[in-house]
Structures are given as C-alpha cells and as structure tokens.
Motif scaffolding. Structure first.
Motif, PDB file in Angstrom:
ATOM      1  N   THR A  80       0.838  -1.192   0.000  1.00  0.00           N
ATOM      2  CA  THR A  80       0.000   0.000   0.000  1.00  0.00           C
ATOM      3  C   THR A  80       0.876   1.246   0.000  1.00  0.00           C
ATOM      4  N   LEU A  81       0.312   2.342  -0.492  1.00  0.00           N
ATOM      5  CA  LEU A  81       0.986   3.644  -0.483  1.00  0.00           C
ATOM      6  C   LEU A  81       0.410   4.568   0.587  1.00  0.00           C
ATOM      7  N   ASP A  82      -0.408   4.024   1.460  1.00  0.00           N
ATOM      8  CA  ASP A  82      -1.031   4.855   2.490  1.00  0.00           C
ATOM      9  C   ASP A  82      -0.002   5.464   3.434  1.00  0.00           C
ATOM     10  N   ASN A  83       1.096   4.770   3.650  1.00  0.00           N
ATOM     11  CA  ASN A  83       2.112   5.298   4.564  1.00  0.00           C
ATOM     12  C   ASN A  83       2.688   6.614   4.065  1.00  0.00           C
ATOM     13  N   TYR A  84       2.823   6.751   2.746  1.00  0.00           N
ATOM     14  CA  TYR A  84       3.348   7.997   2.188  1.00  0.00           C
ATOM     15  C   TYR A  84       2.330   9.132   2.371  1.00  0.00           C
ATOM     16  N   ALA A  85       1.062   8.818   2.223  1.00  0.00           N
ATOM     17  CA  ALA A  85       0.037   9.835   2.458  1.00  0.00           C
ATOM     18  C   ALA A  85      -0.012  10.236   3.926  1.00  0.00           C
ATOM     19  N   LYS A  86       0.201   9.278   4.827  1.00  0.00           N
ATOM     20  CA  LYS A  86       0.189   9.594   6.258  1.00  0.00           C
ATOM     21  C   LYS A  86       1.372  10.477   6.653  1.00  0.00           C
ATOM     22  N   VAL A  87       2.504  10.308   5.967  1.00  0.00           N
ATOM     23  CA  VAL A  87       3.648  11.182   6.235  1.00  0.00           C
ATOM     24  C   VAL A  87       3.290  12.630   5.920  1.00  0.00           C
ATOM     25  N   ALA A  88       2.623  12.845   4.778  1.00  0.00           N
ATOM     26  CA  ALA A  88       2.214  14.195   4.402  1.00  0.00           C
ATOM     27  C   ALA A  88       1.184  14.760   5.364  1.00  0.00           C
ATOM     28  N   ASP A  89       0.372  13.898   5.969  1.00  0.00           N
ATOM     29  CA  ASP A  89      -0.608  14.372   6.959  1.00  0.00           C
ATOM     30  C   ASP A  89       0.043  14.669   8.304  1.00  0.00           C
ATOM     31  N   ALA A  90       1.115  13.933   8.636  1.00  0.00           N
ATOM     32  CA  ALA A  90       1.743  14.091   9.946  1.00  0.00           C
ATOM     33  C   ALA A  90       2.635  15.328  10.012  1.00  0.00           C
ATOM     34  N   ILE A  91       3.355  15.612   8.945  1.00  0.00           N
ATOM     35  CA  ILE A  91       4.272  16.757   8.916  1.00  0.00           C
ATOM     36  C   ILE A  91       4.109  17.493   7.596  1.00  0.00           C
ATOM     37  N   PRO A  92       4.435  18.792   7.564  1.00  0.00           N
ATOM     38  CA  PRO A  92       4.385  19.537   6.278  1.00  0.00           C
ATOM     39  C   PRO A  92       5.568  19.148   5.384  1.00  0.00           C
ATOM     40  N   VAL A  93       5.491  17.948   4.839  1.00  0.00           N
ATOM     41  CA  VAL A  93       6.648  17.394   4.140  1.00  0.00           C
ATOM     42  C   VAL A  93       7.006  18.206   2.904  1.00  0.00           C
ATOM     43  N   TRP A  94       6.020  18.795   2.231  1.00  0.00           N
ATOM     44  CA  TRP A  94       6.319  19.563   1.027  1.00  0.00           C
ATOM     45  C   TRP A  94       7.044  20.863   1.363  1.00  0.00           C
ATOM     46  N   VAL A  95       6.720  21.448   2.514  1.00  0.00           N
ATOM     47  CA  VAL A  95       7.453  22.643   2.956  1.00  0.00           C
ATOM     48  C   VAL A  95       8.901  22.289   3.253  1.00  0.00           C
ATOM     49  N   TYR A  96       9.098  21.166   3.936  1.00  0.00           N
ATOM     50  CA  TYR A  96      10.456  20.736   4.256  1.00  0.00           C
ATOM     51  C   TYR A  96      11.243  20.401   2.995  1.00  0.00           C
ATOM     52  N   ILE A  97      10.590  19.769   2.030  1.00  0.00           N
ATOM     53  CA  ILE A  97      11.270  19.464   0.768  1.00  0.00           C
ATOM     54  C   ILE A  97      11.675  20.749   0.054  1.00  0.00           C
ATOM     55  N   GLY A  98      10.783  21.736   0.035  1.00  0.00           N
ATOM     56  CA  GLY A  98      11.112  23.016  -0.589  1.00  0.00           C
ATOM     57  C   GLY A  98      12.294  23.693   0.089  1.00  0.00           C
ATOM     58  N   ASN A  99      12.317  23.660   1.437  1.00  0.00           N
ATOM     59  CA  ASN A  99      13.455  24.255   2.153  1.00  0.00           C
ATOM     60  C   ASN A  99      14.759  23.534   1.830  1.00  0.00           C
ATOM     61  N   SER A 100      14.708  22.217   1.788  1.00  0.00           N
ATOM     62  CA  SER A 100      15.918  21.456   1.471  1.00  0.00           C
ATOM     63  C   SER A 100      16.379  21.735   0.042  1.00  0.00           C
ATOM     64  N   LEU A 101      15.447  21.886  -0.880  1.00  0.00           N
ATOM     65  CA  LEU A 101      15.823  22.192  -2.262  1.00  0.00           C
ATOM     66  C   LEU A 101      16.476  23.567  -2.373  1.00  0.00           C
ATOM     67  N   VAL A 102      15.990  24.533  -1.602  1.00  0.00           N
ATOM     68  CA  VAL A 102      16.606  25.866  -1.622  1.00  0.00           C
ATOM     69  C   VAL A 102      18.035  25.803  -1.119  1.00  0.00           C
ATOM     70  N   VAL A 103      18.244  25.118   0.008  1.00  0.00           N
ATOM     71  CA  VAL A 103      19.594  24.981   0.561  1.00  0.00           C
ATOM     72  C   VAL A 103      20.497  24.230  -0.413  1.00  0.00           C
ATOM     73  N   ALA A 104      19.991  23.150  -0.985  1.00  0.00           N
ATOM     74  CA  ALA A 104      20.798  22.358  -1.921  1.00  0.00           C
ATOM     75  C   ALA A 104      21.143  23.159  -3.170  1.00  0.00           C
ATOM     76  N   ALA A 105      20.185  23.947  -3.684  1.00  0.00           N
ATOM     77  CA  ALA A 105      20.456  24.744  -4.883  1.00  0.00           C
ATOM     78  C   ALA A 105      21.537  25.783  -4.619  1.00  0.00           C
ATOM     79  N   ILE A 106      21.485  26.430  -3.447  1.00  0.00           N
ATOM     80  CA  ILE A 106      22.514  27.419  -3.110  1.00  0.00           C
ATOM     81  C   ILE A 106      23.882  26.764  -3.013  1.00  0.00           C
TER      82      ILE A 106
END
Length: 301
Positions: A80-106
């Motif tokens: 099942t892929l429900d665990n990945y959906a639960k991760v997004a519900d538990a934490i703002p994972v897309w915000v964290y990914i965006g922050n990591s991408l900004v740091v990595a790009a710099i």
C-alpha cells in the motif's frame, strides 16, 4: 647483426612465461576464483543494498502486517501507499522538501562557481603563494566538521543569518574536496593548449570559459552531485541553526515522525524513501556526466 639475431630469441624465450602468466591472471580465471569473486560481490551487494530494500519494503507494508516477525520478508503481503500519504498528513513534508531544495540549490551553485574559480587559479595560473594555498586546502580535509561547527555558528549568528536557509547553506557553498577535484581536472588539460591560447592573445577569463570549462564538464557534474547530496542529507548543522518549524529542512523535519504515531516504523521508512527520491533523480540525470568526470579526474599516464 648476427649477435642481435642470437640475442632476440633468448629475450623472447624469457618474456613469454611472464606474459603468459599476466594473460592468465587477467584474462582467464579459474572456477574457484570466479566463484569467490561472485560470492564477495553478493556480500557487498547485500551490505549496501539490503538496508535500502528493507526500508522500501517496510514503507509499503500495510498496518495489518507485522514487520517484527522472526522470519522477515522483503515482499509486502499487503502492499500500500497509504504510509506515504500519512507522512504528508503528519508533517508539512512539502514545505520541508522546498526548504531542502533551496539549501541544496545554493550549495550546488556556490560549489560549482567557487570551486571552478579556485581550481582554475591553482592549476592554470602562476602566482606567489599558490603552493601554500593548495596545502591549506589539503590540510582542511584532515579537520572533522565538528571541529569548526561552533565557529561557523558564531559567524552565521554575527552575520544575522541564524534561523535562515541562507545561514544553513553558507558553510557548504564551497568544499575543499570539490576545489581539489577541479584542480586535478584542470591539471589534465595539456599545457600546450594554454600556451597556444596565450600566444593568440587570450586572457585568463577567455581561457577559462572557452578552453577549460568545456574540458571539465564531467567533473562539474561530480561536484554538483556531491554538493547536492551533502546539503540534502545534512542533519546536524540545520538542527543547530534553525528554530522556526516552517524553516526546517527535510532531514530535521522527519524527526517529528518519531513519536507522532507511536514510532510507527512504516511512516519512518516512508519518510526515508521520500528523502531518497530527489537524490535518485539527480544522480539519474547526471549519471552520464558523473562517470565522465571520474575519468577526467584520473591521472593520465
């Protein structure tokens, strides 16, 4: 002529056994050697790939499946892929990914620009103190990152960059190892090409842009991969610098999964796989240039 004719067969007679042994050791393997090498390859494969496959398998297992059985299975009985959906519900994972991408790009842009300039200056320009600066870069490789982390934090704080993504990215914008990689790559360019460019009236910037950069594209890809992985996977430095929850990077933000759902290992494994996906994408895109860069960095005989 007669003496040379008499000596040559004896030389061939002496060289034939060594050449035969060399061909036998490199070109042909006995069954025992072949089995031993494949066994070693399988052991290395299990050690390196095994934990990753186990995390992937755990992230796909449903809540009704026991992951602590005495006979573990890599194939989920209830995928099942429900665990990945639960991760997004538990934490703002897309915000964290965006922050990591900004740091990595710099960090990627900073390492490509500054390591290229520094490597070119050390390898292709002649100026006083060049060898001492090169020695300092080599010396910094001996120091562990923890030895300078306090001074880095004080510097970032004095600059007013604490609790900011720029403050996280600043220390990683240039790495001594990347400078040395570019230095070694630029050294492989024949001196005759530089001399011909100087005779044609080319200055240092023109030689860098028109001659040197096209010859080290593979090494630049290697630096980009190293810089991205280093910034993306870094945990200790963002943990020290960042305090605001909305500015956390992904590696730090994933720690909120610990205890959110009673330490559900399925969610932790799913978060790990989410963090792995960008690295896999970057390496897949730059794979061809990566291996080209490894060849550029090799010492030519």
């Amino acid at each position: 002529m007669t003496q040379a004719t008499l000596v040559r067969p004896s030389q061939e007679h002496r060289e034939t056994p060594s050449r035969t042994r060399r061909r036998g050791s490199w070109g042909h393997m006995s069954t025992r050697e072949r089995v031993l090498r494949y066994v070693l390859l399988v052991v290395v494969l299990v050690i390196t790939i095994g934990p990753f496959l186990w995390q992937l398998s755990t992230s796909l297992k449903g809540s009704g499946e026991d992951i602590y059985t005495s006979t573990p299975s890599f194939i989920p009985a209830q995928p099942t892929l429900d665990n990945y959906a639960k991760v997004a519900d538990a934490i703002p994972v897309w915000v964290y990914i965006g922050n990591s991408l900004v740091v990595a790009a710099i960090d990627v842009i900073g390492n490509i620009v500054f390591a290229t300039f520094a490597g070119f200056a050390l390898a292709r320009l002649r100026w006083k103190g060049r060898r001492y600066i090169l020695g300092l870069f080599l010396a910094t490789l001996v120091l562990p990152g923890e030895a300078t982390i306090i001074s880095q934090f004080v510097t970032v704080k004095d600059l007013g960059l604490a609790d900011s993504l720029v403050g996280v990215a600043l220390p990683g914008m240039i790495a001594a190892l990347n400078v040395l990689l570019m230095y070694n790559a630029f050294r492989q360019i024949p001196e005759e090409i530089d001399q011909a460019a100087v005779m044609d009236g080319a200055n240092a910037w023109q030689r860098l842009w028109s001659i040197a950069l096209p010859a080290v594209q593979g090494t630049i890809a290697v630096i980009a991969i190293f810089a991205f992985i280093g910034a993306w996977d870094d945990f200790l430095w963002p943990l020290i610098v960042l305090q605001s929850p909305d500015k956390l990077t992904l590696t730090v933000g994933l720690q909120y999964l610990q205890g959110t759902f009673s330490n559900d290992q399925r969610l932790i494994a799913a978060g790990t796989m989410i963090a792995f996906i960008p690295i896999a994408v970057i390496f897949s895109v730059l794979q061809r240039f990566f291996f080209k860069g490894v060849e550029e960095g090799g010492v030519k005989g």
